[in-house]
Motif scaffolding. Structure first.
Motif, mmCIF file in Angstrom:
data_model
loop_
_atom_site.group_PDB
_atom_site.id
_atom_site.type_symbol
_atom_site.label_atom_id
_atom_site.label_comp_id
_atom_site.label_asym_id
_atom_site.label_seq_id
_atom_site.Cartn_x
_atom_site.Cartn_y
_atom_site.Cartn_z
ATOM 1 N N ASN A 98 104.585 4.257 48.154
ATOM 2 C CA ASN A 98 103.839 3.002 48.129
ATOM 3 C C ASN A 98 103.582 2.574 46.675
ATOM 4 O OD1 ASN A 98 101.455 4.365 47.242
ATOM 5 N ND2 ASN A 98 100.785 4.678 49.351
ATOM 6 N N VAL A 99 102.942 1.437 46.499
ATOM 7 C CA VAL A 99 102.703 0.887 45.158
ATOM 8 C C VAL A 99 101.907 1.875 44.308
ATOM 9 C CG1 VAL A 99 101.503 -0.952 43.900
ATOM 10 C CG2 VAL A 99 102.895 -1.522 45.900
ATOM 11 N N TYR A 100 100.835 2.418 44.869
ATOM 12 C CA TYR A 100 100.015 3.392 44.143
ATOM 13 C C TYR A 100 100.877 4.564 43.668
ATOM 14 C CZ TYR A 100 96.709 7.143 43.253
ATOM 15 O OH TYR A 100 96.027 8.186 42.673
ATOM 16 N N GLN A 101 101.690 5.120 44.559
ATOM 17 C CA GLN A 101 102.508 6.288 44.220
ATOM 18 C C GLN A 101 103.566 5.944 43.175
ATOM 19 O OE1 GLN A 101 103.575 6.871 48.317
ATOM 20 N NE2 GLN A 101 102.258 8.684 48.531
ATOM 21 N N ASN A 102 104.154 4.742 43.248
ATOM 22 C CA ASN A 102 105.135 4.321 42.246
ATOM 23 C C ASN A 102 104.498 4.232 40.863
ATOM 24 O OD1 ASN A 102 108.079 3.446 42.922
ATOM 25 N ND2 ASN A 102 106.911 2.909 44.760
ATOM 26 N N ILE A 103 103.300 3.672 40.780
ATOM 27 C CA ILE A 103 102.613 3.563 39.477
ATOM 28 C C ILE A 103 102.183 4.942 38.991
ATOM 29 C CG2 ILE A 103 100.587 2.645 38.283
ATOM 30 C CD1 ILE A 103 100.750 0.226 40.220
ATOM 31 N N LYS A 104 101.622 5.746 39.889
ATOM 32 C CA LYS A 104 101.156 7.087 39.515
ATOM 33 C C LYS A 104 102.295 7.944 38.978
ATOM 34 C CE LYS A 104 98.611 11.071 41.261
ATOM 35 N NZ LYS A 104 99.572 12.055 40.781
ATOM 36 N N MET A 105 103.486 7.745 39.504
ATOM 37 C CA MET A 105 104.630 8.532 39.061
ATOM 38 C C MET A 105 104.871 8.373 37.553
ATOM 39 S SD MET A 105 108.468 8.700 40.623
ATOM 40 C CE MET A 105 108.610 6.941 40.517
ATOM 41 N N ALA A 106 104.652 7.177 37.017
ATOM 42 C CA ALA A 106 104.818 6.958 35.577
ATOM 43 C C ALA A 106 103.837 7.829 34.794
ATOM 44 C CB ALA A 106 104.627 5.485 35.241
ATOM 45 N N TYR A 107 102.626 7.966 35.292
ATOM 46 C CA TYR A 107 101.642 8.829 34.639
ATOM 47 C C TYR A 107 102.019 10.304 34.799
ATOM 48 C CZ TYR A 107 98.582 4.905 33.741
ATOM 49 O OH TYR A 107 98.065 3.730 33.270
ATOM 50 N N ASP A 108 102.556 10.649 35.959
ATOM 51 C CA ASP A 108 102.975 12.030 36.198
ATOM 52 C C ASP A 108 104.068 12.444 35.206
ATOM 53 O OD1 ASP A 108 101.187 12.138 38.315
ATOM 54 O OD2 ASP A 108 102.728 11.874 39.861
ATOM 55 N N PHE A 109 104.987 11.539 34.902
ATOM 56 C CA PHE A 109 106.055 11.837 33.942
ATOM 57 C C PHE A 109 105.477 12.125 32.560
ATOM 58 C CE2 PHE A 109 109.238 9.420 36.652
ATOM 59 C CZ PHE A 109 109.861 10.577 37.097
ATOM 60 N N LYS A 110 104.381 11.460 32.241
ATOM 61 C CA LYS A 110 103.727 11.685 30.941
ATOM 62 C C LYS A 110 102.757 12.862 30.991
ATOM 63 C CE LYS A 110 102.158 7.396 30.209
ATOM 64 N NZ LYS A 110 101.657 6.207 29.472
ATOM 65 N N LYS A 111 102.671 13.495 32.179
ATOM 66 C CA LYS A 111 101.729 14.591 32.403
ATOM 67 C C LYS A 111 100.301 14.157 32.085
ATOM 68 C CE LYS A 111 105.034 18.354 31.693
ATOM 69 N NZ LYS A 111 106.224 17.711 31.987
ATOM 70 N N ALA A 112 100.000 12.918 32.457
ATOM 71 C CA ALA A 112 98.675 12.348 32.234
ATOM 72 C C ALA A 112 97.938 12.216 33.557
ATOM 73 C CB ALA A 112 98.795 10.980 31.565
ATOM 74 N N LYS A 113 96.684 12.553 33.545
ATOM 75 C CA LYS A 113 95.848 12.386 34.737
ATOM 76 C C LYS A 113 95.460 10.918 34.843
ATOM 77 C CE LYS A 113 95.074 16.852 35.646
ATOM 78 N NZ LYS A 113 95.582 17.478 36.803
#
Length: 146
Positions: A98-113
């Motif tokens: 979903n939209v939330y998960q797509n955006i969160k994935m960008a933060y996950d790649f940066k290892k950012a909470k």
């Protein structure tokens, strides 16, 4: 921030195709820059080189006074994640997220909470409040791009 010096991108077809031919420019650290031109004039090639997705055939590309060709793949990825934002023509969304998960994935790649509130704030800034649970198939083309 970005400096190109005598950059060429040559595809070794018969005859060779010059996508970029001796391009030199300095892009400012802040502000907006528009790259315009006819189809096939090298705009996407230039952007791909600026982003480190592609390498020039000749010439140098500097970002923050560092040459791209001296950076490791890991360092390039780090620079892209930290300093460069992209709006892709094909949206690059994962249909099963979903939209939330797509955006969160960008933060996950940066290892950012990242907290849900931050993502909701981001969505609010692009007039998409309340869209976090929607999937790409439920969005218009303009919404996908945002």
């Amino acid at each position: 921030m970005f400096t190109l010096k005598n950059v060429y991108k040559i595809y070794n077809d018969e005859p060779p195709t010059y996508a970029l031919d001796d391009v030199s420019l300095d892009l400012p650290e802040k502000g907006m820059v528009f790259i315009v031109g006819k189809s096939g004039s090298g705009k996407s090639t230039l952007l791909n080189i600026l982003a480190g997705f592609d390498k020039p055939t000749k010439g140098t590309v500097e970002v923050c006074d560092k040459e791209w060709n001296t950076l490791t793949h890991h360092e390039l990825d780090y620079y892209r994640n930290l300093y460069i934002g992209f709006v892709f023509q094909d949206f690059c969304l994962i249909d099963s997220l979903n939209v939330y998960q797509n955006i969160k994935m960008a933060y996950d790649f940066k290892k950012a909470k990242v907290k849900r509130d931050k993502i909701e704030n981001i969505l609010s800034q692009v007039s998409m409040s309340g869209f976090s649970k929607r999937y790409p198939r439920q969005l218009s083309a303009g919404q996908k791009q945002r």
